[in-house]
Each structure stands twice: as C-alpha cells, then as structure tokens.
Design an enzyme around this catalytic site. Structure first.
Site, PDB file in Angstrom:
ATOM      1  N   ASP A  10       0.911  -1.223   0.093  1.00  0.00           N
ATOM      2  CA  ASP A  10      -0.001  -0.189   0.082  1.00  0.00           C
ATOM      3  C   ASP A  10       0.921   1.154   0.009  1.00  0.00           C
ATOM      4  O   ASP A  10       2.224   1.188   0.523  1.00  0.00           O
ATOM      5  CB  ASP A  10      -0.977  -0.051   1.240  1.00  0.00           C
ATOM      6  CG  ASP A  10      -1.854   1.157   1.461  1.00  0.00           C
ATOM      7  OD1 ASP A  10      -2.334   1.660   0.488  1.00  0.00           O
ATOM      8  OD2 ASP A  10      -1.566   1.660   2.608  1.00  0.00           O
ATOM      9  N   ASP A  12      -0.053   5.022   1.185  1.00  0.00           N
ATOM     10  CA  ASP A  12      -0.161   6.066   2.272  1.00  0.00           C
ATOM     11  C   ASP A  12      -0.095   5.197   3.231  1.00  0.00           C
ATOM     12  O   ASP A  12      -0.846   4.266   3.582  1.00  0.00           O
ATOM     13  CB  ASP A  12      -1.688   6.590   2.044  1.00  0.00           C
ATOM     14  CG  ASP A  12      -1.850   7.853   0.678  1.00  0.00           C
ATOM     15  OD1 ASP A  12      -0.571   8.056   0.381  1.00  0.00           O
ATOM     16  OD2 ASP A  12      -2.658   7.664   0.133  1.00  0.00           O
ATOM     17  N   GLY A  47      -7.203   4.059   3.625  1.00  0.00           N
ATOM     18  CA  GLY A  47      -7.559   3.103   2.315  1.00  0.00           C
ATOM     19  C   GLY A  47      -8.776   3.326   1.777  1.00  0.00           C
ATOM     20  O   GLY A  47      -9.213   2.469   0.550  1.00  0.00           O
ATOM     21  N   ARG A  50     -11.485   8.329  -2.482  1.00  0.00           N
ATOM     22  CA  ARG A  50     -11.878   9.487  -2.447  1.00  0.00           C
ATOM     23  C   ARG A  50     -13.489   9.660  -2.373  1.00  0.00           C
ATOM     24  O   ARG A  50     -14.092  10.268  -1.565  1.00  0.00           O
ATOM     25  CB  ARG A  50     -11.319  10.500  -3.509  1.00  0.00           C
ATOM     26  CG  ARG A  50     -11.497  12.050  -3.441  1.00  0.00           C
ATOM     27  CD  ARG A  50     -10.880  12.683  -4.639  1.00  0.00           C
ATOM     28  NE  ARG A  50      -9.274  12.150  -4.906  1.00  0.00           N
ATOM     29  CZ  ARG A  50      -8.938  12.407  -6.094  1.00  0.00           C
ATOM     30  NH1 ARG A  50      -9.739  13.473  -6.928  1.00  0.00           N
ATOM     31  NH2 ARG A  50      -7.842  12.039  -6.336  1.00  0.00           N
ATOM     32  N   SER A 117      -5.464   5.212  -4.005  1.00  0.00           N
ATOM     33  CA  SER A 117      -5.114   6.723  -4.036  1.00  0.00           C
ATOM     34  C   SER A 117      -4.813   7.051  -5.580  1.00  0.00           C
ATOM     35  O   SER A 117      -4.034   6.304  -6.404  1.00  0.00           O
ATOM     36  CB  SER A 117      -3.812   7.413  -3.470  1.00  0.00           C
ATOM     37  OG  SER A 117      -3.697   8.770  -4.134  1.00  0.00           O
ATOM     38  N   ASN A 119      -3.713   9.706  -6.945  1.00  0.00           N
ATOM     39  CA  ASN A 119      -2.269  10.388  -6.785  1.00  0.00           C
ATOM     40  C   ASN A 119      -1.312   9.457  -6.763  1.00  0.00           C
ATOM     41  O   ASN A 119       0.113   9.986  -6.729  1.00  0.00           O
ATOM     42  CB  ASN A 119      -2.352  11.454  -5.747  1.00  0.00           C
ATOM     43  CG  ASN A 119      -3.529  12.495  -6.075  1.00  0.00           C
ATOM     44  OD1 ASN A 119      -3.695  13.011  -7.052  1.00  0.00           O
ATOM     45  ND2 ASN A 119      -4.480  12.549  -5.088  1.00  0.00           N
ATOM     46  N   ASP A 171      -1.535  -0.711   6.122  1.00  0.00           N
ATOM     47  CA  ASP A 171      -1.656  -0.002   7.308  1.00  0.00           C
ATOM     48  C   ASP A 171      -2.997   0.278   7.617  1.00  0.00           C
ATOM     49  O   ASP A 171      -3.548   0.630   8.901  1.00  0.00           O
ATOM     50  CB  ASP A 171      -0.817   1.561   7.320  1.00  0.00           C
ATOM     51  CG  ASP A 171      -1.980   2.382   6.483  1.00  0.00           C
ATOM     52  OD1 ASP A 171      -2.183   2.062   5.303  1.00  0.00           O
ATOM     53  OD2 ASP A 171      -2.220   3.577   7.115  1.00  0.00           O
TER      54      ASP A 171
HETATM   55  C1  BG6 Z   1      -5.904   6.016   0.269  1.00  0.00           C
HETATM   56  C2  BG6 Z   1      -5.849   7.029   1.629  1.00  0.00           C
HETATM   57  O1  BG6 Z   1      -4.454   5.575   0.044  1.00  0.00           O
HETATM   58  O2  BG6 Z   1      -6.083   6.842  -0.896  1.00  0.00           O
HETATM   59  C3  BG6 Z   1      -7.132   7.438   1.683  1.00  0.00           C
HETATM   60  O3  BG6 Z   1      -5.534   5.912   2.613  1.00  0.00           O
HETATM   61  C4  BG6 Z   1      -7.503   8.409   0.625  1.00  0.00           C
HETATM   62  O4  BG6 Z   1      -7.159   8.340   2.843  1.00  0.00           O
HETATM   63  C5  BG6 Z   1      -7.443   7.317  -0.759  1.00  0.00           C
HETATM   64  O5  BG6 Z   1      -8.698   8.626   0.649  1.00  0.00           O
HETATM   65  C6  BG6 Z   1      -7.835   7.925  -2.075  1.00  0.00           C
HETATM   66  O6  BG6 Z   1      -6.890   8.863  -2.423  1.00  0.00           O
HETATM   67  P1  BG6 Z   1      -6.778  10.236  -3.621  1.00  0.00           P
HETATM   68  O7  BG6 Z   1      -5.539  10.635  -3.582  1.00  0.00           O
HETATM   69  O8  BG6 Z   1      -7.321   9.285  -4.787  1.00  0.00           O
HETATM   70  O9  BG6 Z   1      -7.914  11.263  -3.205  1.00  0.00           O
HETATM   71 MG    MG Z   2      -2.642   2.995   3.698  1.00  0.00          MG
END
Ligand code: BG6
Ligand code: MG
Length: 220
Positions: A10, A12, A47, A50, A117, A119, A171
C-alpha cells in the site's frame, strides 16, 4: 507455506505518511459543509477511496447532495490535498522502506503497489522510487475500493504470481480485509492493538529485513 515471490505495498501509511495531508484537506472541506471531522474519522478513512470518503462525511452530517456538487467537492479536496502532497520529496519516505525495497529487488522478489489513491503514481515519482515497481495499481484503475480485493488481485496478475505467493503490506484495516478477502498473506504496518486479521503487525520497516519478515509470517 508457498514460497513468497512478490510483495505488494500500500502507499499511504506504508511507504509515505500522507494521512496528515488527507486530514487537513478533508477537515477543511468538512468545515465548509458544517460537518464535524475528527482524527478518529480520518482513521476510518484510511485506505478508503476519495468518493467513499466524501460519502462518509456527507452521511455523518446527514447531507444529501447532487452528483455534480459531489464532483466539485472531490476536486476541491484534491486541490487542497495536492497543495501539501506536491511538496513530497525522498526525505518523506518512511524509515527503512527504501532499504527494504532494495533488498527485495536484489533477491529477485517482484514488487507491486496496491493503492486506493488516484495520486499514487505522482507520489511515487516525487519520492523517486517508481522504478522499483513492476506493477502499479492505483485508484484510477480499480472499480471496487478496499475492502474489495480487486486492487491486489490486479497486482498479483500483473506480477504473474498466485495470491498465496504474494505478501501484502497494509496500514489500514480496510486494506488488511481486502488482502484477506483475496487470499493473500498480509502484514499490518502500524499499531497491533488497532489492526486485526494480519499475520503479524510491524511498526514500520526500520530494523526489518526479508529474513525477519519471513520469520514473522511463519509465526516464528
Ligand atoms: C488512500 C488513503 O491511500 O487513498 C485514503 O489512505 C484516500 O485516505 C485514498 O482517501 C484516495 O486517495 P486520493 O489521492 O485518490 O484522493
Ligand atoms: Mg494506507
């Protein structure tokens, strides 16, 4: 136990700590919406995608909004998040993770990323570790969010390994549940008191190497 041929990480909370940035961005948005948003709420969103995170906040505030407004809110949250996350550098790598990735690479163990994510690829670039990964599955590529195992199943397929040859590091409880649902081995990263269902929980990768991870996995 089958030989472990691949690890899926993972992002984040395992490789880099971006939870604080997500917290700042969601708090800001929740504030504007008049919804109370605590650190505990943020924990629940680890995890979580969005869109599901926004739904959580709207539910908490008893708010019902149209699809267009929700899209605008998500864009706004992401802008706020990126203002902070854009400043990520190699120095933000969590302790021990880079040494562990180097060790895996030298051992010929395949490495994948399994993140909710959207991003994630950009953050990997900013951290300077993209080249370690033979597979990057992120929030743009999946239709089902953790605790669904889709993100890890896609990764195992790309890494050409069976799920029982693959170890996931997570995590978030939703991520541990996702790995278990897919039949993967999973090690939690964080606090053993709050994470359930992992083979073992480590506080981080400092003072860890492949040998010690395998010991933990075998319950030795
Ligand atoms: C996860 C985070 O990795 O990604 C979450 O733990 C987050 O908190 C999710 O909401 C989505 O992320 P993003 O960057 O697409 O908004
Ligand atoms: Mg995570």
């Amino acid at each position: 136990m089958a030989e472990i041929k691949a690890c899926i990480f993972d992002l984040d909370g395992v490789i880099v700590d971006t939870a604080a940035h997500h917290f700042v961005a969601w708090s800001h948005l929740a504030d504007e919406l008049g919804v109370e948003f605590s650190k505990e709420d943020n924990e629940n969103l680890k995890g979580v995608s969005r869109v599901d995170s926004l739904e959580y906040i709207l539910n908490k505030g008893g708010l019902v909004l149209d699809a267009m407004t929700k899209l605008q809110l998500m864009d706004r949250k992401n802008e706020l998040y990126l203002e902070l996350a854009n400043q990520t550098t190699k120095d933000d790598l969590l302790p021990g993770i880079e040494a562990f990735l180097i060790e895996l690479k030298n051992l010929g163990i395949r490495i994948g990323l399994g993140s909710s994510s959207k991003n994630a690829p950009m953050i990997l670039e900013l951290l300077g570790i993209t080249s370690f990964f033979q597979s990057v599955v992120d929030g743009n590529r999946i239709t089902l969010s953790k605790p669904d195992p889709e993100v890890f199943l896609m990764g195992a397929k790309e890494l050409a390994v069976q799920v029982n040859q693959c170890l996931v590091f997570e995590d978030a409880q939703s991520g541990i549940d996702a790995a278990n649902a897919g039949g993967f081995h999973v090690i939690g990263v964080g606090d053993a008191k709050t994470l359930n269902g992992a083979k073992a929980v480590i506080p981080g990768f400092h003072q860890m190497n492949w040998h010690s991870i395998l010991h933990l996995l075998r319950g030795e």
